[in-house]
Design a protein around this motif. Structure first.
Motif, PDB file in Angstrom:
ATOM      1  N   THR A 178     -91.915  19.918  74.887  1.00  0.00           N
ATOM      2  CA  THR A 178     -91.502  19.024  73.815  1.00  0.00           C
ATOM      3  C   THR A 178     -92.674  18.893  72.857  1.00  0.00           C
ATOM      4  OG1 THR A 178     -92.239  17.060  75.016  1.00  0.00           O
ATOM      5  CG2 THR A 178     -89.932  17.738  75.300  1.00  0.00           C
ATOM      6  N   THR A 179     -92.413  18.324  71.697  1.00  0.00           N
ATOM      7  CA  THR A 179     -93.494  18.108  70.729  1.00  0.00           C
ATOM      8  C   THR A 179     -93.478  16.662  70.268  1.00  0.00           C
ATOM      9  OG1 THR A 179     -92.079  18.723  68.848  1.00  0.00           O
ATOM     10  CG2 THR A 179     -93.384  20.487  69.861  1.00  0.00           C
ATOM     11  N   GLU A 180     -94.636  16.196  69.853  1.00  0.00           N
ATOM     12  CA  GLU A 180     -94.722  14.883  69.219  1.00  0.00           C
ATOM     13  C   GLU A 180     -95.710  14.981  68.060  1.00  0.00           C
ATOM     14  OE1 GLU A 180     -95.121  10.105  70.050  1.00  0.00           O
ATOM     15  OE2 GLU A 180     -94.987  11.506  71.733  1.00  0.00           O
ATOM     16  N   ARG A 181     -95.226  14.569  66.904  1.00  0.00           N
ATOM     17  CA  ARG A 181     -96.042  14.632  65.696  1.00  0.00           C
ATOM     18  C   ARG A 181     -97.134  13.558  65.722  1.00  0.00           C
ATOM     19  NH1 ARG A 181     -93.638  15.488  59.654  1.00  0.00           N
ATOM     20  NH2 ARG A 181     -95.539  15.058  58.468  1.00  0.00           N
ATOM     21  N   VAL A 182     -98.289  13.908  65.173  1.00  0.00           N
ATOM     22  CA  VAL A 182     -99.416  12.991  65.119  1.00  0.00           C
ATOM     23  C   VAL A 182     -99.838  12.784  63.669  1.00  0.00           C
ATOM     24  CG1 VAL A 182    -101.822  12.594  65.814  1.00  0.00           C
ATOM     25  CG2 VAL A 182    -100.237  13.753  67.393  1.00  0.00           C
ATOM     26  N   ASP A 183    -100.022  11.527  63.303  1.00  0.00           N
ATOM     27  CA  ASP A 183    -100.626  11.194  62.019  1.00  0.00           C
ATOM     28  C   ASP A 183    -102.126  11.131  62.271  1.00  0.00           C
ATOM     29  OD1 ASP A 183    -101.791   9.888  59.827  1.00  0.00           O
ATOM     30  OD2 ASP A 183     -99.999   8.702  59.430  1.00  0.00           O
ATOM     31  N   ILE A 184    -102.831  12.192  61.864  1.00  0.00           N
ATOM     32  CA  ILE A 184    -104.248  12.321  62.193  1.00  0.00           C
ATOM     33  C   ILE A 184    -105.084  11.205  61.560  1.00  0.00           C
ATOM     34  CG2 ILE A 184    -106.289  13.803  61.962  1.00  0.00           C
ATOM     35  CD1 ILE A 184    -104.288  14.728  64.060  1.00  0.00           C
ATOM     36  N   ARG A 185    -104.758  10.834  60.335  1.00  0.00           N
ATOM     37  CA  ARG A 185    -105.549   9.792  59.667  1.00  0.00           C
ATOM     38  C   ARG A 185    -105.364   8.438  60.321  1.00  0.00           C
ATOM     39  NH1 ARG A 185    -104.423  11.741  53.446  1.00  0.00           N
ATOM     40  NH2 ARG A 185    -105.867  13.491  53.483  1.00  0.00           N
ATOM     41  N   ALA A 186    -104.116   8.128  60.686  1.00  0.00           N
ATOM     42  CA  ALA A 186    -103.841   6.835  61.322  1.00  0.00           C
ATOM     43  C   ALA A 186    -104.125   6.860  62.820  1.00  0.00           C
ATOM     44  CB  ALA A 186    -102.393   6.426  61.081  1.00  0.00           C
ATOM     45  N   ARG A 187    -104.301   8.077  63.381  1.00  0.00           N
ATOM     46  CA  ARG A 187    -104.509   8.253  64.822  1.00  0.00           C
ATOM     47  C   ARG A 187    -103.342   7.684  65.631  1.00  0.00           C
ATOM     48  NH1 ARG A 187    -108.177  10.878  62.616  1.00  0.00           N
ATOM     49  NH2 ARG A 187    -110.354  10.896  63.259  1.00  0.00           N
ATOM     50  N   LYS A 188    -102.136   7.881  65.100  1.00  0.00           N
ATOM     51  CA  LYS A 188    -100.930   7.397  65.774  1.00  0.00           C
ATOM     52  C   LYS A 188     -99.957   8.551  65.973  1.00  0.00           C
ATOM     53  CE  LYS A 188    -101.630   2.871  65.983  1.00  0.00           C
ATOM     54  NZ  LYS A 188    -101.639   2.141  67.263  1.00  0.00           N
ATOM     55  N   THR A 189     -99.212   8.509  67.072  1.00  0.00           N
ATOM     56  CA  THR A 189     -98.163   9.499  67.294  1.00  0.00           C
ATOM     57  C   THR A 189     -96.866   8.983  66.677  1.00  0.00           C
ATOM     58  OG1 THR A 189     -97.310   8.616  69.363  1.00  0.00           O
ATOM     59  CG2 THR A 189     -99.265  10.036  69.507  1.00  0.00           C
ATOM     60  N   ALA A 190     -95.880   9.858  66.595  1.00  0.00           N
ATOM     61  CA  ALA A 190     -94.588   9.484  66.002  1.00  0.00           C
ATOM     62  C   ALA A 190     -93.931   8.322  66.749  1.00  0.00           C
ATOM     63  CB  ALA A 190     -93.656  10.691  65.979  1.00  0.00           C
ATOM     64  N   SER A 191     -94.227   8.192  68.035  1.00  0.00           N
ATOM     65  CA  SER A 191     -93.639   7.105  68.822  1.00  0.00           C
ATOM     66  C   SER A 191     -94.451   5.814  68.729  1.00  0.00           C
ATOM     67  CB  SER A 191     -93.514   7.526  70.286  1.00  0.00           C
ATOM     68  OG  SER A 191     -94.792   7.758  70.843  1.00  0.00           O
ATOM     69  N   GLY A 192     -95.559   5.870  67.975  1.00  0.00           N
ATOM     70  CA  GLY A 192     -96.383   4.683  67.795  1.00  0.00           C
ATOM     71  C   GLY A 192     -97.547   4.554  68.762  1.00  0.00           C
ATOM     72  N   ALA A 193     -97.748   5.560  69.608  1.00  0.00           N
ATOM     73  CA  ALA A 193     -98.839   5.517  70.582  1.00  0.00           C
ATOM     74  C   ALA A 193    -100.190   5.745  69.893  1.00  0.00           C
ATOM     75  CB  ALA A 193     -98.619   6.564  71.663  1.00  0.00           C
ATOM     76  N   ASP A 194    -101.225   5.217  70.494  1.00  0.00           N
ATOM     77  CA  ASP A 194    -102.590   5.425  70.013  1.00  0.00           C
ATOM     78  C   ASP A 194    -103.024   6.830  70.419  1.00  0.00           C
ATOM     79  OD1 ASP A 194    -105.272   5.427  69.405  1.00  0.00           O
ATOM     80  OD2 ASP A 194    -105.814   3.866  70.847  1.00  0.00           O
ATOM     81  N   PHE A 195    -103.185   7.707  69.442  1.00  0.00           N
ATOM     82  CA  PHE A 195    -103.511   9.089  69.785  1.00  0.00           C
ATOM     83  C   PHE A 195    -104.887   9.198  70.428  1.00  0.00           C
ATOM     84  CE2 PHE A 195    -104.869  13.507  68.520  1.00  0.00           C
ATOM     85  CZ  PHE A 195    -104.049  14.156  69.436  1.00  0.00           C
ATOM     86  N   LEU A 196    -105.804   8.314  70.089  1.00  0.00           N
ATOM     87  CA  LEU A 196    -107.138   8.363  70.683  1.00  0.00           C
ATOM     88  C   LEU A 196    -107.091   8.105  72.197  1.00  0.00           C
ATOM     89  CD1 LEU A 196    -109.271   6.539  67.973  1.00  0.00           C
ATOM     90  CD2 LEU A 196    -109.285   8.983  68.539  1.00  0.00           C
ATOM     91  N   ALA A 197    -106.052   7.452  72.650  1.00  0.00           N
ATOM     92  CA  ALA A 197    -105.888   7.234  74.085  1.00  0.00           C
ATOM     93  C   ALA A 197    -105.403   8.509  74.781  1.00  0.00           C
ATOM     94  CB  ALA A 197    -104.904   6.095  74.345  1.00  0.00           C
TER      95      ALA A 197
END
Length: 202
Positions: A26-45
């Motif tokens: 599966t894939t999940e898009r990441v907003d690199i500037r906001a460091r958030k995934t499409a589902s709202g997760a903290d990408f840094l985690a």
């Protein structure tokens, strides 16, 4: 498996490789500037480095860095021949290509994207890129792909990076062999699917 990606970023290479390998993911898009995934997760985690690609495995482990992810994917589907067998000289040739693309081509594009880069920095980057792409063009003469007639994960990576030229107004016309190569790779069904999935083509 889940691939965290940003459309058109270097994660596109891993996306292409996963489809070429015929693996379930599966894939999940990441907003690199906001460091958030499409589902709202903290990408840094998920990836404390803060950039894509990141590949989450079934057991929850996360693998980062494109060249490592690409080889991992290739080794999960050896029948697809996306990388030569481990321990062979040809495998080290593949690693040689992945390192060259990562350090000499990928990173040379970075100043052209960075808003804080001065014009002098950008010109230095363009010169360096031109030298490196000229060398690659010479290596591709008479070859379909970087390793010869066989498409590998290194081609997924180079194709992705070459695609950035349009966004930073870097002229590839001095190397017709690169245009032909890009068209050849773009025509592959897996590449078309990845581009569609990321919203880069309709």
């Amino acid at each position: 498996m889940k691939l965290y990606f940003s459309p058109g970023a270097c994660s596109l290479a891993s996306h292409i490789a996963l489809i070429e390998a015929g693996l379930e993911f599966t894939t999940e898009r990441v907003d690199i500037r906001a460091r958030k995934t499409a589902s709202g997760a903290d990408f840094l985690a998920i990836n404390s480095k803060g950039y894509v690609p990141a590949l989450e495995l079934k057991d929850g482990a996360v693998l980062t860095e494109g060249p490592a992810i690409l080889q991992f994917i290739a080794d999960l589907a050896p029948d697809r021949q996306l990388a030569p067998a481990n321990g062979t000289l040809e495998r080290y040739r593949l690693i040689e290509w992945l390192n060259f693309i990562a350090t000499e081509v990928h990173k040379s594009f970075s100043p052209l994207f960075r808003p804080t880069s001065t014009e002098d920095m950008k010109e230095t980057a363009r010169t360096h890129l031109g030298n490196r792409l000229g060398w690659i063009a010479g290596q591709l003469e008479g070859r379909d792909y970087l390793m010869g007639s066989q498409f590998t994960v290194a081609d997924a990576y180079l194709f992705t990076v070459l695609g950035w030229a349009n966004f930073v107004q870097f002229d590839l016309s001095p190397w017709p062999v690169l245009a032909a190569y890009t068209q050849r790779v773009a025509a592959r069904p897996a590449v078309q699917q990845a581009l569609r999935d990321e919203g880069l083509i309709k």
